[in-house]
Design a protein around this motif. Sequence first.
Motif, short mmCIF file in Angstrom:
data_model
loop_
_atom_site.label_atom_id
_atom_site.label_comp_id
_atom_site.label_asym_id
_atom_site.label_seq_id
_atom_site.Cartn_x
_atom_site.Cartn_y
_atom_site.Cartn_z
N GLY A 1 -59.23 -28.28 19.65
CA GLY A 1 -60.08 -29.45 19.46
C GLY A 1 -59.68 -30.28 18.26
N ALA A 2 -59.44 -29.64 17.13
CA ALA A 2 -59.07 -30.38 15.92
C ALA A 2 -57.74 -31.10 16.09
CB ALA A 2 -59.02 -29.43 14.72
N GLU A 3 -56.80 -30.48 16.78
CA GLU A 3 -55.50 -31.12 17.03
C GLU A 3 -55.68 -32.36 17.91
OE1 GLU A 3 -51.09 -30.16 18.93
OE2 GLU A 3 -52.61 -28.58 18.91
N LEU A 4 -56.54 -32.24 18.91
CA LEU A 4 -56.79 -33.37 19.81
C LEU A 4 -57.42 -34.54 19.04
CD1 LEU A 4 -56.70 -34.51 22.68
CD2 LEU A 4 -58.90 -33.38 23.10
N THR A 5 -58.38 -34.26 18.19
CA THR A 5 -59.01 -35.34 17.42
C THR A 5 -58.03 -35.97 16.43
OG1 THR A 5 -59.96 -33.81 15.80
CG2 THR A 5 -61.33 -34.39 17.68
N ASP A 6 -57.12 -35.19 15.89
CA ASP A 6 -56.07 -35.76 15.03
C ASP A 6 -55.22 -36.75 15.82
OD1 ASP A 6 -56.94 -34.24 12.89
OD2 ASP A 6 -55.33 -32.74 13.07
N LYS A 7 -54.94 -36.43 17.08
CA LYS A 7 -54.16 -37.33 17.93
C LYS A 7 -54.93 -38.61 18.24
CE LYS A 7 -51.29 -33.77 20.10
NZ LYS A 7 -49.99 -34.26 19.64
N PHE A 8 -56.25 -38.49 18.45
CA PHE A 8 -57.08 -39.68 18.66
C PHE A 8 -56.94 -40.62 17.46
CE2 PHE A 8 -60.58 -37.09 21.06
CZ PHE A 8 -59.80 -37.05 22.21
N ARG A 9 -57.10 -40.04 16.27
CA ARG A 9 -57.08 -40.84 15.04
C ARG A 9 -55.71 -41.50 14.84
NH1 ARG A 9 -57.01 -41.30 9.43
NH2 ARG A 9 -59.06 -41.56 8.48
N ALA A 10 -54.65 -40.74 15.06
CA ALA A 10 -53.29 -41.28 14.89
C ALA A 10 -53.02 -42.43 15.85
CB ALA A 10 -52.26 -40.16 15.10
N GLN A 11 -53.51 -42.31 17.07
CA GLN A 11 -53.29 -43.38 18.04
C GLN A 11 -54.08 -44.63 17.66
OE1 GLN A 11 -54.07 -42.33 22.11
NE2 GLN A 11 -52.93 -44.08 22.90
N SER A 12 -55.30 -44.46 17.19
CA SER A 12 -56.10 -45.60 16.74
C SER A 12 -55.39 -46.33 15.60
CB SER A 12 -57.48 -45.14 16.26
OG SER A 12 -58.24 -44.66 17.34
N GLU A 13 -54.90 -45.57 14.63
CA GLU A 13 -54.19 -46.16 13.49
C GLU A 13 -52.90 -46.84 13.93
OE1 GLU A 13 -54.10 -42.66 10.96
OE2 GLU A 13 -55.47 -43.69 9.57
N ARG A 14 -52.21 -46.23 14.87
CA ARG A 14 -50.93 -46.78 15.35
C ARG A 14 -51.09 -48.22 15.85
NH1 ARG A 14 -48.37 -45.64 21.00
NH2 ARG A 14 -46.60 -47.02 20.86
N PHE A 15 -52.23 -48.49 16.50
CA PHE A 15 -52.44 -49.82 17.05
C PHE A 15 -53.16 -50.77 16.08
CE2 PHE A 15 -51.75 -47.38 20.96
CZ PHE A 15 -50.69 -48.12 21.47
N GLY A 16 -53.47 -50.29 14.88
CA GLY A 16 -53.98 -51.19 13.86
C GLY A 16 -55.45 -51.05 13.49
N THR A 17 -56.12 -50.04 13.98
CA THR A 17 -57.50 -49.83 13.58
C THR A 17 -57.55 -49.42 12.12
OG1 THR A 17 -58.09 -49.09 15.80
CG2 THR A 17 -59.59 -48.46 14.02
N ARG A 18 -58.42 -50.06 11.34
CA ARG A 18 -58.64 -49.67 9.95
C ARG A 18 -59.74 -48.63 9.95
NH1 ARG A 18 -59.57 -54.87 6.50
NH2 ARG A 18 -59.68 -53.29 4.88
N ILE A 19 -59.41 -47.43 9.48
CA ILE A 19 -60.36 -46.32 9.50
C ILE A 19 -60.80 -46.01 8.08
CG2 ILE A 19 -60.70 -43.89 10.11
CD1 ILE A 19 -58.59 -44.28 12.32
#
Length: 157
Positions: A66-84
Motif C-alpha cells: 500500500g505505501a509503495e502504491l501511494t508513493d507512486k500516486f504522489r510521484a505521478q502527480s508531481e511529474r505532471f506539475g501538481t504542487r503538493i
Amino acid sequence: MGQLETLTTPVCIIGSGAAAHTVAVYAARAELRPILFEGWLVAAGGQLTTTTDVENFPGFPDGIMGAELTDKFRAQSERFGTRIFSETVEEVDFSQRPFKVKTDSHQAEATTLIIATGAAAKRFLGNFARSPKTFFRLHSSLFILRSSSIVFCPSIW
C-alpha cells in the motif's frame, strides 16, 4: 501566526489518497496548475498506507504494498506539475469565490475546490451538510470525492 503565503490556482485539492491523486493528475495534464494539500497529521496516502498487500489494483498482477502504491500516486502527480504541500487544512471559506483554503503557512484561493478525504469530507461541509440544496446552489464548482461516490455541485441548480 505570521503572514500567510497566498497561492492562487484554478484547482485546489484536499486529500492524499487515490482519489486526490487521480484528480491531481487529470488537472495537471489539463494545465490547471493544481495545488494539493495532503495533510501531515495522518499518513499521506490515505487508507492505503495502512494496507500491506494490495492485490486488486490494476497493473500490479503480483500485488503491491500500500505505501509503495501511494508513493507512486504522489510521484505521478508531481511529474505532471501538481504542487503538493504536506500541510493540514485548518479552515475553508465557502462563503465567497474564489474559495479560500487555509493552513498554518498558506492560503490558497481556488475557483474549484476538490475535497477527496474519504469519510472525513463531512467535516469541511459544516452546517451546509444539513442543507445540501442551498449548499449546491451557492457553490457551483465544489466536488466532494469519496471512494464510493462523486458529488458535483453544478451551477444550474
